[in-house]
Design an enzyme around this catalytic site. Sequence first.
Site: not given
Length: 523
Positions: A151, A191
């Site tokens: 992330y 992500d």
Amino acid sequence: MRILSWNVNGIQNPFNYFPWNKKNSYKEIFQELQADVICVQELKMQKDSFPQQYAVVEGFDSYFTFPKIRKGYSGVGFYVKKDVAIPVKAEEGITGILPVRGQKYSYSEAPEHEKIGFFPKDIDRKTANWIDSEGRCILLDFQMFILIGVYCPVNSGENRLEYRRAFYKALRERIERLIKEGNRKIILVGDVNILCNPIDTADQKDIIRESLIPSIMESRQWIRDLLLPSRLGLLLDIGRIQHPTRKGMFTCWNTRLNTRPTNYGTRIDYTLATPDLLPWVQDADIMAEVMGSDHCPVYLDLKEEYEGKKLSNFLSHSKEPPLLSTAHHSAYRPSKNIHSMFQHFNSMKKNKNNSPTQSENVSASASSGSSPTVSRANSVIDVDAYPPEKRRRKEQSKLLSFFAKQKEEKEETNKTEDVSIEVLDNNNESDIGLTVKKKVENGNAWKQIFSERAPPLCEGHKEPCKYLTVRKPGINYGRKFWICARPVGELIKNSNAVSEEDTQPFQCRFFIWDSDWRANSKD
């Protein structure tokens, strides 16, 4: 074998959406998504308060990393189906600075059989702790390949530019060393928080901003350099290779502006892999139809068999999961069943009933000639300490005294009302009329103050607007404003042309500061 990545925007968040609000666990979600290995990002919870129902999912091993300081933020997790594979090694963080769970040494200091290794070089301890303090990366070693879940920090301008630079640099160096020095195959999912090319955004102003804002240009150049066929490239963008020209392949939308219905989004979630894994790739795609977050899941499917070789023969099937697994976490270990829990509860209750009550202790001390001394700090006594009969009498006396007090207050109020009526009788009718009129006017004035105003109407559709607050740091932070409530998309050519037939479902250009609207409405 399906490897799936999903930024859930809070581990509990998917259960607020249909159809997951009808499900009881992540196991049912994973079954619905047909996923074998799942990487979730933005857990937004702390290690100490992470619920067991999310930490332990039947049939899966799980691995988590959490932010060390900031609460309710970041966090990455992996769920691995036990009958598909069990990794031989697992690490949290990029730099190797974090301690191995249950041990007194860090990953960089761990024995070879515990660490994946090939950590970034020339990073001092302070910087390494800084990079890995936010719970942004987990690595799992499946023998055939190393799976990295990330992330990455969002591009929020200059505020955290130095942190982003340090994180991206360390991540790239770790990947590069694993490939070039360790001769390892790599899959990276998660992500990344960066769009790569113009095809990856619906808002073409994003591309213009890149040329104007150095920090945006820098982060996008980082991912372009990471991806092949760049001269510096290391990984392939498998999702884009499978769908090279597909437009609208977005993975993230602005929920505040309701841009998902119009697919006005960006593609910032990726499935990346080294070229030597490409023959094993069966498919890679997004799941735009899956609700549950401001992101949708993305996945990578590996073939069960290639050129007569079975995938399962190349994957690790360890007897015990690595130390990072929640299977080794005492808080999630199923040590007691519900029967033993009730046995423990009943024994506690029995001991409590057999022990002398506080009133019995006081009586005993009084009969022995000593008076009990109670300090002010301990003057609050548990109601359960009173015997049932005595407790009922005490509660009844409290209720009686309460109603007696209410009666006295009511009588006093009635007396006051009688006096008021007598005074009014002595006034003439005109004075009474003026008093009543004044009270009505005052009441209407207060109603106007406290009643909610109808929102302004947008100029493009003459529809009630949406009320929002500026959250971006700057001179306008915290200011309120109104915009068209329709989803963001293609803007209508003439936002004032309300007489034309409204065939455009998208947001018009209307915008007004709340302070300006209130000032104008007073005129």
